[in-house]
Write an enzyme that holds these catalytic residues in place. Structure first.
Site, PDB file in Angstrom:
ATOM      1  N   ASP A 188      49.953  -0.187  -8.752  1.00  0.00           N
ATOM      2  CA  ASP A 188      49.912   1.169  -9.290  1.00  0.00           C
ATOM      3  C   ASP A 188      51.221   1.474 -10.013  1.00  0.00           C
ATOM      4  OD1 ASP A 188      49.315   4.179  -9.341  1.00  0.00           O
ATOM      5  OD2 ASP A 188      47.638   3.431  -8.149  1.00  0.00           O
ATOM      6  N   ASP A 208      58.276  -4.933  -9.080  1.00  0.00           N
ATOM      7  CA  ASP A 208      58.024  -4.109 -10.256  1.00  0.00           C
ATOM      8  C   ASP A 208      57.821  -5.029 -11.458  1.00  0.00           C
ATOM      9  OD1 ASP A 208      58.107  -2.472 -12.476  1.00  0.00           O
ATOM     10  OD2 ASP A 208      59.820  -1.288 -11.807  1.00  0.00           O
ATOM     11  N   ASP A 213      61.737  -6.383 -11.800  1.00  0.00           N
ATOM     12  CA  ASP A 213      62.740  -6.472 -10.750  1.00  0.00           C
ATOM     13  C   ASP A 213      62.067  -6.260  -9.403  1.00  0.00           C
ATOM     14  OD1 ASP A 213      62.547  -3.631 -10.215  1.00  0.00           O
ATOM     15  OD2 ASP A 213      63.897  -3.272 -11.889  1.00  0.00           O
ATOM     16  N   HIS A 237      51.505   8.972  -8.938  1.00  0.00           N
ATOM     17  CA  HIS A 237      50.164   8.445  -8.682  1.00  0.00           C
ATOM     18  C   HIS A 237      50.193   7.381  -7.583  1.00  0.00           C
ATOM     19  CE1 HIS A 237      46.385   6.257  -9.591  1.00  0.00           C
ATOM     20  NE2 HIS A 237      45.949   7.419 -10.045  1.00  0.00           N
ATOM     21  N   ALA A 330      36.874  -2.715 -11.380  1.00  0.00           N
ATOM     22  CA  ALA A 330      35.968  -2.235 -10.335  1.00  0.00           C
ATOM     23  C   ALA A 330      34.570  -2.827 -10.456  1.00  0.00           C
ATOM     24  CB  ALA A 330      35.889  -0.709 -10.374  1.00  0.00           C
ATOM     25  N   SER A 382      40.745   7.432  -8.206  1.00  0.00           N
ATOM     26  CA  SER A 382      41.885   6.682  -7.670  1.00  0.00           C
ATOM     27  C   SER A 382      42.180   7.040  -6.228  1.00  0.00           C
ATOM     28  CB  SER A 382      43.146   6.951  -8.507  1.00  0.00           C
ATOM     29  OG  SER A 382      43.111   6.277  -9.734  1.00  0.00           O
TER      30      SER A 382
END
Length: 555
Positions: A188, A208, A213, A237, A330, A382
């Protein structure tokens, strides 16, 4: 407007966050497909007082400024067939390797003068390539369609007392399982690792892939990078999704993997990197609150590879309120597709509905954690997904050796039917098997495991092992009974996990009657630690004779 964008792009002006590898490409994609630019509603905001800090922002449904099939210029993603050589591919097609993103996945630059789409079409014809696609730009469903409500400054009490938890039976389910020992990867926008809700719950292996990093912390730069009139609309989010996972599977470890920026945008390559990385870190469940309209073959293959490695994937069905909008990942076969319902189990106004959806879950007005130690309220598919991800963790803790297919079937088969609700009738079979019921799923798993428990096994000369209660929570008594012709001397009893590792040697005492001995097990291992819920083997041994039974511990 378009001429201005074009001029900015051609001049190479840096109006975007330099730390994001795709920011400049957002503009490039818009320039390449000018028809993708649409008017977008500005959010209507109002303030109210709630514990000194509250804000409600309602953003109405809008169309993304980028076309559904926008992609990063001059980048093609390929998945090789086993044994194929990327050097051979490059020699044949004149492509150049930008980077390797997985065991058989590569990001390539087309040959000079060849467009991305032409290169993709050529590579699809190569028998050494399992799949090829442009490096598509993807979004969280809420960035693509709408964050219906965000209320920053909500309280912890609203979070823990919300009706959605009771409706799916979380408090009851947690008396049986909490997801202990399971790892849930959340791909996410990142996470706020300092939020009190995540204390002791985060894996140190977070990563990330936006800034490349080892710090998956959510960041915001105050720049409207996607030119939609909203600033950093994706920020928070990932933290909200993680908060729902933490509530649903409080014993699980959360592995945060950042693949989306603060506007909720990412690339197909980074998503595949995130899936590959989650698998490499031993994730049991991968939460994918991201969306792409293109049926990208490399992404499908990455999902299948994750499934084969033992990781279950759960994806958001999208927020377009249509039965024609199919969202990936999905809708891939190996991914559980989740739609959203409101507090009355009626399809949420924004949620997609179609035959690709497997089940629905609460996703309207859900309270969760928000960066800065805050809490917020949000709506979108979500926020329906992490309830399902957490539920799978509960089931897999109970039966870690069971097949992924069985856990998935248990989730589907335990869902509460909602088609008969009058307001849901227009959606026919577009809401999957029904609304998620975590408690019913856990109960069904417990019953299935209990059905297979051997409560009176007679493998050797009339010896038998009994356990009562079985299944058990705190303590159980294990009775070992020999037939009358055998002495009970030199009899030993021990508990093993389902992998055959010794958990605890038990002390047997006389239970009255010839050949009857009993041991009491308090659910602790030989180090005094409480064992996880699941199935355990009990083995009685006398000389060369062995009698074995199985017992089930539940939380």
């Amino acid at each position: 407007m378009l001429n201005r964008l074009t001029q900015l792009y051609l001049n190479g002006m840096m109006l975007f966050n330099r730390n994001s590898p795709i920011c400049g490409n957002h503009l490039a994609a818009a320039v390449r497909r000018p028809g993708a630019l649409f008017a977008r509603s500005w959010p209507k905001c109002r303030r109210f007082s709630q514990l000194g800090l509250s804000l409600i922002c309602s953003a109405f449904m809008w169309t993304s400024v980028f076309a559904a099939d926008a992609f990063v210029p001059d980048q093609v993603l390929v998945q090789l067939q086993p044994g194929a050589s990327i050097d051979s591919i490059n020699a044949t097609w004149g492509t150049i390797t930008i980077e390797q993103i997985g065991p058989e996945s590569y990001l390539l630059r087309p040959a000079a003068g060849v467009t991305v789409l032409d290169c993709d079409a050529d590579l699809d014809l190569d028998l050494d390539i399992a799949g090829s696609d442009p490096n598509y730009i993807l979004e969280s469903p809420e960035a693509e369609s709408a964050i219906i409500v965000v209320a920053i400054g909500s309280s912890f009490t609203e979070y823990v007392d919300q009706g959605a938890f009771d409706r799916i039976g979380l408090p009851q389910a947690h008396t049986i399982s909490t997801g202990q020992g399971m790892t849930i990867a959340i791909l996410d926008t990142g996470i706020d690792p300092a939020h009190p809700l995540f204390a002791g719950k985060l894996s140190p292996a977070g990563y990330d892939f936006v800034q490349n990093d080892a710090d998956p912390t959510e960041t915001s730069n105050g720049i409207d990078e996607d030119l939609d009139g909203l600033i950093d609309e994706g920020f928070g989010h990932g933290t909200m999704v993680a908060g729902i996972v933490a509530a649903t599977a409080p014993g699980a470890v959360i592995l945060p993997i950042r693949v989306l920026d603060d506007d909720g945008f990412g690339t197909l390559a980074n998503l595949i990197k995130g899936i590959e990385y989650a698998v490499s870190q031993g994730a049991d469940i991968i939460n994918l609150s991201v969306g792409l309209s293109a049926q990208a073959k490399p992404l499908e293959l990455a999902g299948k590879s994750a499934w084969d490695a033992g990781a279950m994937l759960v994806g958001a069905a999208g927020n377009s309120n249509t039965d024609t909008s199919i969202v990936y990942p999905a809708s891939f076969n190996k991914v559980i597709s989740v739609g959203a319902v409101d507090s009355t189990d009626v399809k949420a106004a924004f949620s997609n509905y179609n035959d690709e959806i497997n089940l629905v879950s609460p996703g309207d007005g859900i309270y969760s954690s928000y960066p800065g130690g805050l809490y917020a309220q949000g709506s979108g598919t979500s926020f329906a997904v992490p309830f399902v991800s957490g539920a799978l963790a509960l089931l897999r803790e109970m039966a870690p050796q069971d097949s992924l297919e069985n856990a998935r079937s248990m989730i589907y088969g335990s869902a509460s039917p909602i088609d008969q609700i009058p307001a849901n009738e227009p959606y026919d079979s577009g809401l999957g098997d029904g609304r998620l019921s975590v408690y019913q799923a856990v109960l069904n798993m417990q019953n299935e495991l209990a059905t297979g428990v051997e409560t009176g096994l007679i493998p050797v000369r009339g010896s038998r092992i009994f356990a009562a209660p079985n299944p058990f929570r705190g303590n159980t008594s294990i009775l070992f009974e020999l037939d009358g012709n055998r002495a009970a001397s030199a009899l030993s009893l021990a508990v093993f996990d389902i992998r055959g590792r010794l958990v605890r040697e038990l002390k047997l005492i006389d239970a009255g009657g010839a050949g009857r001995r009993v041991a009491h097990w308090d659910g602790l291992d030989h180090s005094g630690n409480s064992v996880a819920a699941g199935r355990y083997l009990v083995r009685g041994r006398q000389g060369g004779q062995v009698s074995t039974g199985s017992i089930l511990r539940v939380k």
